[in-house]
Design an enzyme around this catalytic site. Structure first.
Site, PDB file in Angstrom:
ATOM      1  N   VAL A   1       4.033  -0.586   4.220  1.00 60.13           N
ATOM      2  CA  VAL A   1       2.723  -1.072   4.627  1.00 60.13           C
ATOM      3  C   VAL A   1       2.138  -1.978   3.546  1.00 60.13           C
ATOM      4  CG1 VAL A   1       0.367  -0.419   5.267  1.00 60.13           C
ATOM      5  CG2 VAL A   1       2.288   0.968   6.024  1.00 60.13           C
TER       6      VAL A   1
ATOM      7  N   LEU B   1       0.805  -1.220   0.000  1.00 58.55           N
ATOM      8  CA  LEU B   1       0.000   0.000   0.000  1.00 58.55           C
ATOM      9  C   LEU B   1       0.836   1.267   0.000  1.00 58.55           C
ATOM     10  CD1 LEU B   1      -2.734  -1.047   2.591  1.00 58.55           C
ATOM     11  CD2 LEU B   1      -2.975  -0.917   0.110  1.00 58.55           C
TER      12      LEU B   1
ATOM     13  N   ASP C   1       4.237  12.864  15.971  1.00 61.66           N
ATOM     14  CA  ASP C   1       4.296  13.069  14.520  1.00 61.66           C
ATOM     15  C   ASP C   1       2.901  13.337  13.949  1.00 61.66           C
ATOM     16  OD1 ASP C   1       5.649  13.365  12.117  1.00 61.66           O
ATOM     17  OD2 ASP C   1       5.596  11.234  11.628  1.00 61.66           O
TER      18      ASP C   1
ATOM     19  N   GLY D   1       7.742   4.258   3.061  1.00 61.09           N
ATOM     20  CA  GLY D   1       8.375   5.488   3.507  1.00 61.09           C
ATOM     21  C   GLY D   1       9.709   5.208   4.152  1.00 61.09           C
ATOM     22  N   GLY D   2      10.252   6.212   4.829  1.00 57.28           N
ATOM     23  CA  GLY D   2      11.574   6.078   5.404  1.00 57.28           C
ATOM     24  C   GLY D   2      11.639   5.101   6.561  1.00 57.28           C
ATOM     25  N   MET D   3      10.539   4.961   7.317  1.00 59.09           N
ATOM     26  CA  MET D   3      10.564   4.112   8.492  1.00 59.09           C
ATOM     27  C   MET D   3       9.979   2.731   8.250  1.00 59.09           C
ATOM     28  SD  MET D   3       9.637   6.596  11.681  1.00 59.09           S
ATOM     29  CE  MET D   3       9.835   5.225  12.813  1.00 59.09           C
ATOM     30  N   ALA D   4       9.037   2.599   7.334  1.00 53.70           N
ATOM     31  CA  ALA D   4       8.323   1.328   7.209  1.00 53.70           C
ATOM     32  C   ALA D   4       7.672   1.193   5.846  1.00 53.70           C
ATOM     33  CB  ALA D   4       7.262   1.233   8.311  1.00 53.70           C
TER      34      ALA D   4
END
Length: 622
Positions: free
Chosen positions: A26, A18, A134, A21-24
């Protein structure tokens, strides 16, 4: 098997990706035994570099999973798959608030529902002792059934205290929505940091734009810390004075000046909004800011500087018009050959450091003299004032008809010296002359001397932003920073110069860029200041020099070797790759190989900075 479409991860079957990004990343998945769709958020592999991460991940996931509120995306499960931690969350059919704002203005009813439901979820979490850290439109989900969810609770905290390359020396949060205390890296945060970010989101929904936006994340961070908030009514005159008052209070720089808690903020805003007889016309279309995030900024995920953190699961990924990739050419110094020669002369003088009394038959460009008024003596120490005054050149002069100097005329080349001064004096100077890039240069230098690296580079980025239309001034600031061995700051100036499309490329100027990229990335904080992707967009050699040198200095020799091979294939001369190959050989203890590579770097065709560096290394290894 990794997380790919069709793969089974525990009891879940991956259906599609889906978002990322930089952290995860999905994924949408199906849980057969419960006959329901779920969203699986897989955290970045680089977190695993931190030996304490998994324990912290489990601890924080348990805390966040206890949040049971109709306006918070629930976490169903957390586990590992082939050593990779992941969270399982409710799958929500809908869109993010970010996507909704991109489609057009909100209705007053939509605004009120968002305030009510986001505020309710946030207030509940705060009562449980959990901060979000955030808050932003991409973390607000508007479900198809009308419910509104706040997503990604605790994700920033899960990433916060680690030693991985994703989290070391970084600021957590998204620049456009980050609170001043979070931007300063303070640890003792309370609900005030979420109130500020919530206030930015309300400011954006009611005015059509975020309060602060700039070319670089550090410039935005600087503005949140130091720059006065643009009055909401100056952007949207349809807003009432009461609404403006609420926004100003929620976005106060000092925590104690904001609302005590979220319910007080929400109630005050609702009263001000309803009392203003707001109509559809009071809500302008939102001009979405560039999706820039500092979650995280690191060598392992430097692209996150220019892309937002991944959104929670929704029915379809957000779409945006495909923008044609801009071909960024390296342009240096103003188009006419006359200015090119002037700039080259300045570089030569800087390099050779000729005595000031030495004459030359070559005509020198005029040097602007400083006449900028300074604050009163009680603001800046009198012993510093005279020195500072001599170091603040005027901007390029206008012609007699009070028009800006035409682009085909050379700008005067300024000569700048960085003035040593106390931190208090430098800050007072920057605050009293906020639009002068040189004052931010001095303030950044003072901050750096005080050990405040992050704030220092925010000031240097601000200087670059303010001087973006004055390439000669940017070069002068870059040279001044070089002379103080601040190569990373100089790099910020040279990258900003590259954005001026009235400039042509000159070999010596490009050498300054390349040396700054190479030497600037000796600092561990460098990828947080400017990403490898940004450098590569402007100049592939600069980007590879920076990334290769950084990998080598911080222990990833195999990555450095692969990047060196790539550099050899794209650079116009093998000298760049030979220099780095020599350094790799030194690290591996192969000194004879290092001598072989360094020995060929004394030829006249080799850039002078590489010749100098080769001599440094030869002296080092004997």
């Amino acid at each position: 098997m990794t997380f790919t479409t069709g793969a089974s991860v525990g009891p879940y079957r991956i259906l599609e990706q889906l978002g990322q990004g930089g952290m995860a990343t999905v994924y949408k998945a199906y849980h057969a035994s419960l006959d329901r769709y779920v969203a699986i958020k897989v955290l970045h592999q680089a977190f695993l570099e931190d030996p304490s991460f998994l324990a912290r991940f489990q601890r924080e996931a348990r805390l966040v999973a206890r949040l049971e509120h109709p306006n918070i995306v629930p976490i169903y499960d957390y586990a590992e798959h082939e050593g990779q931690p992941y969270l399982v969350m409710k799958y929500i059919d809908g869109e993010t608030l970010k996507a909704r704002l991109q489609r057009g203005r909100l209705t007053p009813d939509e605004l009120e529902r968002i305030i009510d439901q986001v505020g309710a979820g946030l207030a509940y979490a705060h009562k449980q002792g959990i901060l979000h850290r955030d808050i932003k439109p991409s973390n607000v989900i508007l479900a198809s059934d009308g419910n509104i969810y706040l997503a990604d609770f605790g994700l920033a905290r899960i990433a916060q205290a680690g030693e991985s390359t994703l989290t070391s020396d970084m600021v957590l949060g998204t620049p456009q929505y980050i609170s001043p205390e979070q931007a300063l890296g303070k640890k003792d945060l309370d609900e005030g940091t979420d109130i500020y970010s919530f206030g930015v989101m309300l400011y954006e929904m009611t005015t059509g734009r975020v309060p602060f936006s700039a070319d670089t994340p550090f410039s935005v961070i600087h503005d949140h810390i130091y720059t006065p908030l643009p009055l909401p009514t100056s952007i949207n005159p349809n807003l009432s004075a009461d609404v403006e008052r609420v926004l100003l209070k929620s976005l106060s720089k000092e925590r104690e000046d904001r609302y005590a808690d979220v319910p007080a903020f929400v109630e005050d805003f609702k009263q001000a909004w309803s009392g203003s007889a707001a109509t559809q016309s009071a809500l302008p279309p939102v001009s979405a800011p560039e999706a820039t995030t500092l979650l995280p900024v690191s060598p392992a995920a430097s692209a996150a500087l220019t892309s937002s953190a991944v959104s929670p699961a929704i029915s379809a990924p957000e779409s945006a018009p495909a923008a044609a990739k801009k071909s960024l050419r390296w342009w240096w110094f103003v188009l006419p050959i006359a200015l090119c020669l002037c700039c080259l002369l300045v570089f030569a003088v800087s390099r050779n450091k000729k005595p000031s009394g030495q004459s030359s038959e070559t005509a020198q460009p005029p040097v602007a003299q400083a006449t900028l008024a300074l604050p009163d003596a009680d603001v800046i120490s009198t012993q510093v004032a005279a020195t500072v005054e001599a170091a603040l050149p005027l901007p390029p002069p206008t012609n007699p008809q009070n028009r800006q100097t035409p682009p085909d005329q050379p700008q005067p080349i300024v000569s700048i010296e960085i003035v040593p001064m106390s931190l208090a004096d430098a800050q007072a100077l920057a605050q009293s002359h906020p639009e002068d890039p040189k004052t931010h240069l001095f303030f950044g230098h003072a901050l750096l001397q005080d050990g405040q690296e992050k704030q220092a580079y925010a000031e240097f980025a601000r200087a670059a932003e303010l001087a973006k239309d004055q390439p000669a001034l940017l070069i002068a600031i870059g040279l001044a920073l070089e002379k103080n061995d601040n190569w990373l700051g100089a790099l910020l100036m040279y990258v900003q110069v590259s954005k001026n499309e009235r400039i042509i490329r000159i070999a010596d100027a490009v050498d300054h860029l390349h040396e700054a990229a190479y030497r600037g990335f000796e600092q561990k904080i460098a990828p947080d200041v400017i990403s490898f992707k940004t450098l590569n967009d402007f100049d592939a050699v600069a980007g590879l020099l920076a990334e290769t040198h950084y990998a080598l200095l911080y222990g990833d020799v195999s990555k450095a070797q692969a990047l060196t091979d790539k550099l050899r294939s794209v650079a116009s001369t093998p000298a760049y790759a030979d220099l780095l190959q020599a350094e790799i050989a030194i690290v591996q203890g192969k000194l004879s190989d290092a001598h072989k590579f360094l020995g060929g770097l004394s030829e006249p065709t080799v850039p002078q900075w590489i010749q100098r560096r080769a001599q440094e290394l030869l002296q080092k290894i004997g």
